[in-house]
Structure formats: C-alpha cells, structure tokens
Design a protein around this motif. Structure first.
Motif, PDB file in Angstrom:
ATOM      1  N   PRO A 241      63.003  84.351 -29.115  1.00 38.09           N
ATOM      2  CA  PRO A 241      62.862  85.811 -28.971  1.00 38.09           C
ATOM      3  C   PRO A 241      64.157  86.461 -28.481  1.00 38.09           C
ATOM      4  N   GLY A 242      64.459  87.638 -29.021  1.00 36.88           N
ATOM      5  CA  GLY A 242      65.694  88.329 -28.677  1.00 36.88           C
ATOM      6  C   GLY A 242      65.796  88.755 -27.228  1.00 36.88           C
ATOM      7  N   THR A 243      64.672  88.827 -26.529  1.00 41.03           N
ATOM      8  CA  THR A 243      64.725  89.239 -25.125  1.00 41.03           C
ATOM      9  C   THR A 243      65.528  88.263 -24.272  1.00 41.03           C
ATOM     10  N   LEU A 244      65.673  87.033 -24.730  1.00 41.75           N
ATOM     11  CA  LEU A 244      66.427  86.056 -23.951  1.00 41.75           C
ATOM     12  C   LEU A 244      67.905  86.405 -23.846  1.00 41.75           C
ATOM     13  N   CYS A 245      68.416  87.164 -24.826  1.00 44.04           N
ATOM     14  CA  CYS A 245      69.847  87.489 -24.831  1.00 44.04           C
ATOM     15  C   CYS A 245      70.278  88.181 -23.544  1.00 44.04           C
ATOM     16  N   ASN A 246      69.404  88.988 -22.975  1.00 43.21           N
ATOM     17  CA  ASN A 246      69.772  89.790 -21.803  1.00 43.21           C
ATOM     18  C   ASN A 246      69.395  89.157 -20.476  1.00 43.21           C
ATOM     19  N   CYS A 247      68.648  88.060 -20.508  1.00 42.69           N
ATOM     20  CA  CYS A 247      68.172  87.546 -19.220  1.00 42.69           C
ATOM     21  C   CYS A 247      68.359  86.050 -19.013  1.00 42.69           C
ATOM     22  N   VAL A 248      68.690  85.299 -20.049  1.00 43.00           N
ATOM     23  CA  VAL A 248      68.889  83.857 -19.877  1.00 43.00           C
ATOM     24  C   VAL A 248      70.244  83.467 -20.470  1.00 43.00           C
ATOM     25  N   ALA A 249      71.178  83.126 -19.623  1.00 35.72           N
ATOM     26  CA  ALA A 249      72.510  82.697 -20.050  1.00 35.72           C
ATOM     27  C   ALA A 249      72.738  81.260 -19.596  1.00 35.72           C
ATOM     28  N   LEU A 250      72.850  80.348 -20.560  1.00 36.94           N
ATOM     29  CA  LEU A 250      73.117  78.953 -20.247  1.00 36.94           C
ATOM     30  C   LEU A 250      74.519  78.586 -20.724  1.00 36.94           C
ATOM     31  N   PRO A 251      75.239  77.810 -19.974  1.00 36.87           N
ATOM     32  CA  PRO A 251      76.566  77.366 -20.424  1.00 36.87           C
ATOM     33  C   PRO A 251      76.458  76.651 -21.774  1.00 36.87           C
ATOM     34  N   GLY A 252      77.364  77.023 -22.679  1.00 40.87           N
ATOM     35  CA  GLY A 252      77.399  76.366 -23.980  1.00 40.87           C
ATOM     36  C   GLY A 252      76.481  76.956 -25.017  1.00 40.87           C
ATOM     37  N   VAL A 253      75.736  78.046 -24.677  1.00 36.64           N
ATOM     38  CA  VAL A 253      74.786  78.648 -25.622  1.00 36.64           C
ATOM     39  C   VAL A 253      75.184  80.101 -25.908  1.00 36.64           C
ATOM     40  N   VAL A 254      75.193  80.461 -27.190  1.00 30.99           N
ATOM     41  CA  VAL A 254      75.428  81.858 -27.590  1.00 30.99           C
ATOM     42  C   VAL A 254      74.269  82.301 -28.483  1.00 30.99           C
ATOM     43  N   TYR A 255      74.048  83.597 -28.544  1.00 30.73           N
ATOM     44  CA  TYR A 255      72.991  84.168 -29.373  1.00 30.73           C
ATOM     45  C   TYR A 255      73.611  84.983 -30.501  1.00 30.73           C
ATOM     46  N   ARG A 256      72.994  84.897 -31.671  1.00 28.69           N
ATOM     47  CA  ARG A 256      73.411  85.719 -32.792  1.00 28.69           C
ATOM     48  C   ARG A 256      72.167  86.284 -33.484  1.00 28.69           C
ATOM     49  N   PRO A 257      72.231  87.562 -33.919  1.00 33.01           N
ATOM     50  CA  PRO A 257      71.089  88.116 -34.651  1.00 33.01           C
ATOM     51  C   PRO A 257      70.967  87.481 -36.033  1.00 33.01           C
ATOM     52  N   LEU A 258      69.777  87.564 -36.581  1.00 34.04           N
ATOM     53  CA  LEU A 258      69.543  87.102 -37.942  1.00 34.04           C
ATOM     54  C   LEU A 258      69.846  88.228 -38.921  1.00 34.04           C
ATOM     55  N   ALA A 259      70.512  87.921 -40.010  1.00 36.74           N
ATOM     56  CA  ALA A 259      70.786  88.923 -41.042  1.00 36.74           C
ATOM     57  C   ALA A 259      69.507  89.185 -41.833  1.00 36.74           C
ATOM     58  N   GLY A 260      69.429  90.391 -42.410  1.00 34.36           N
ATOM     59  CA  GLY A 260      68.269  90.737 -43.217  1.00 34.36           C
ATOM     60  C   GLY A 260      67.180  91.410 -42.400  1.00 34.36           C
ATOM     61  N   LYS A 261      65.986  91.484 -42.982  1.00 37.60           N
ATOM     62  CA  LYS A 261      64.860  92.140 -42.328  1.00 37.60           C
ATOM     63  C   LYS A 261      64.507  91.408 -41.034  1.00 37.60           C
ATOM     64  N   PRO A 262      64.371  92.131 -39.924  1.00 35.01           N
ATOM     65  CA  PRO A 262      64.039  91.475 -38.647  1.00 35.01           C
ATOM     66  C   PRO A 262      62.733  90.695 -38.742  1.00 35.01           C
ATOM     67  N   ILE A 263      62.694  89.575 -38.034  1.00 35.95           N
ATOM     68  CA  ILE A 263      61.466  88.792 -37.904  1.00 35.95           C
ATOM     69  C   ILE A 263      60.848  89.156 -36.559  1.00 35.95           C
ATOM     70  N   ALA A 264      59.703  89.801 -36.609  1.00 36.44           N
ATOM     71  CA  ALA A 264      59.091  90.321 -35.383  1.00 36.44           C
ATOM     72  C   ALA A 264      58.635  89.191 -34.467  1.00 36.44           C
ATOM     73  N   SER A 265      58.902  89.375 -33.190  1.00 41.56           N
ATOM     74  CA  SER A 265      58.432  88.470 -32.145  1.00 41.56           C
ATOM     75  C   SER A 265      57.574  89.297 -31.199  1.00 41.56           C
ATOM     76  N   GLU A 266      56.336  88.882 -31.021  1.00 43.65           N
ATOM     77  CA  GLU A 266      55.384  89.702 -30.265  1.00 43.65           C
ATOM     78  C   GLU A 266      54.905  89.004 -28.997  1.00 43.65           C
ATOM     79  N   ILE A 267      54.497  89.823 -28.045  1.00 45.84           N
ATOM     80  CA  ILE A 267      53.765  89.353 -26.869  1.00 45.84           C
ATOM     81  C   ILE A 267      52.418  90.063 -26.875  1.00 45.84           C
ATOM     82  N   ALA A 268      51.366  89.319 -26.618  1.00 44.49           N
ATOM     83  CA  ALA A 268      50.019  89.888 -26.619  1.00 44.49           C
ATOM     84  C   ALA A 268      49.276  89.453 -25.358  1.00 44.49           C
ATOM     85  N   LEU A 269      48.253  90.224 -25.018  1.00 42.91           N
ATOM     86  CA  LEU A 269      47.318  89.844 -23.960  1.00 42.91           C
ATOM     87  C   LEU A 269      46.101  89.221 -24.617  1.00 42.91           C
TER      88      LEU A 269
END
Length: 295
Positions: A241-269
C-alpha cells in the motif's frame, strides 16, 4: 410487604426538609399519602425515624443512624440506573478492536479511534494487532467486536465490511535495483523479479496480470514491516500500500509508483451483521461518518 424504593425516597425527602408538607410537595404527593408511606416504612423497619409534633419534625436516634446509609444506597441505585442507561445508549462499555498493521500505517484507525474516545470517554476501546487470516474467526467467536482489514478477504455470511479508506499500491524495491532509477514502474518490468508477498496479495496478483507474467513468489512474510525487511536484503521486490511511503522507511528500501491505471488498495471495517452491543454500533456509526473522503 417489604421496604421499597418509594419508601426510601419518602424517608429522604422528609429528612431533608424536616417538614411533611414541603417534602410532599417535592415528591408530588398529597401529605396524607406521604404520612402513610412513612408509617409503613417505620413499621417495616421496626423503629421510628422521626419525632413528630404539630409544630416540628426531627430525627430519632435510629433515624440519624439510618438516613446516611439509606441515602448512600439510593445514590448507588441511581448511579447504577444511569450507567445502565448509558450502556443502552451506546455511551458505556468495552470494544475489542482488531487490526492489521497497515491500518495503523494509513492513519485512518488512529483518527477514528482518537475522536471516538473523545466523544465517548466511558467506552474503553482495546486495540489488538491480529493476522488477517484469523480476524474473521475471532469476530464470529466474539473474541473481537470489530476489525480493520485489507480487502478482499474471505469471511462468512454473518459478517460484513464497509470501506473506510482507499489509497493505491506501489512497488517497494531494493535501493540498488536497476528499477530504482525509474520514476514509475511499468508492470511488465517486474517480470522475472522475485516477490515478497504480504498478507493481502491482491496488489501482487494484479501487477502480474497486467504485466502478463506469473509472479515468482520468494516468500510470504505476512505483516508489511516483515515484507519490507525482506526487500531490504536486496533480492526481492514487493507490491505494498502507498501509505507506507510516508511512514515506514527501512534502510535499503525505496518506493516507486506503478505506471498506468492505479491499483486501488482499501481498508475496511469488518463486523457482525446483526451486532447487538450498543457500544459497537456507536463505533460503527462514528466510523461511517468519519470515513476518508476518498472512500
């Protein structure tokens, strides 16, 4: 005949005023009716509470000993009634709330629970991180009352889910990967990569479908932090999930968006369809009202 609440209320009213007419007025009773209630009470107690003359009313020694205890009992009964009413209205109780870790990363759970606690300070919300494949069973068994999950996921017919947040999947890469030089990753470029797959495998499977390849699954660490730790070793990638980009930073790991139509990631109750606990129903109402604007 036994001593009843009506007797206690009459006794305490007379004790407050030391005047039958004023006590009767407070209670909304005719003075003769109040007098009879006091007489009945004294007969049941087997001692007199008041000295009465035409001009004055005073407490007997027995009355002085009895009145404070009677007032305390009535006060406790009134408090018990108030607590019962609060519980019936969904303003008192305890909620056992389960969650997958990514719900905490997204911030939706924090915001909803924090505000709910402010609005309902008498409801205890206990939080418990639970593996996603155990959540449905714990809800059915009553161990959990409600849970934040990452759909899609299987669950029985007596449960249902409402979406409360939506973002999109991204790719987590080793920082020394050749793909890290790209601003966005086209799915087909991940052909041949080894994947670390989180509890929610939807993103991985959709990326593979769009890239027209079968994913090479290296491992299934489960929780997202464990997945990222696996990526940090340098030989796997992960769709997270893209939310990790702003809150989880691990050494040696980078985030990149996916090209094309976004793939939705949801949270539900996820919750029981026919929930009977007023406190849980109150939380569900609050969650629906405060869900993300993009939900």
């Amino acid at each position: 005949m036994t001593l009843e609440l009506r007797h206690l209320r009459c006794i305490l009213a007379v004790a407050r005023h030391l005047h039958f007419a004023r006590a009767a007025d407070e209670l909304g009773l005719p003075p003769p009716s109040l007098t009879k209630q006091i007489q009945d009470a004294e007969r049941l107690l087997q001692f007199r509470l008041f000295h009465r003359t035409r001009r004055s009313v005073s407490l007997t020694a027995a009355g002085q000993a009895y009145i404070p205890e009677a007032a305390a009992v009535l006060g406790q009964l009134e408090q018990a009634r108030e607590l019962g009413l609060l519980a019936e209205r969904g303003q008192l109780g305890r909620i056992q709330l389960g969650y997958v870790a990514s719900a905490a990363f997204a911030g939706i759970m924090r915001g909803t629970v924090k505000k709910f606690r402010q609005l309902h300070p008498r409801i205890d919300v206990a939080l418990l991180e639970v593996p996603m494949d155990e959540i449905a069973g714990r809800l059915v068994d009553g161990v959990l009352d409600i849970a934040y999950v990452r759909p899609p996921m299987p669950y029985p017919e007596d449960l249902q889910a409402i979406r409360v947040h939506q973002d999109e999947f991204v790719v987590a890469l080793p920082e020394d990967s050749a793909l890290a030089a790209l601003s966005a990753i086209e799915p087909h470029r991940l052909r041949g990569s080894r994947f670390a797959v989180p509890e929610q495998e939807l993103g991985t499977l959709e990326v593979a479908r769009r890239g027209r390849f079968a994913p090479l699954i290296d491992s299934r660490p489960g929780p997202l932090v464990a997945v990222l730790a696996r990526v940090s070793l340098g030989d796997t990638v992960a769709v997270v999930p893209g939310t990790l980009c702003n809150c989880v930073a691990l050494p040696g790991v980078v985030y990149r968006p996916l090209a094309g139509k976004p793939i939705a990631s949801e949270i539900a109750l996820l919750y029981r369809k026919h929930e009977r606990l007023p406190a849980v129903r109150a939380f569900l109402r609050h969650a629906r009202e405060s869900r993300s604007t993009d939900a």
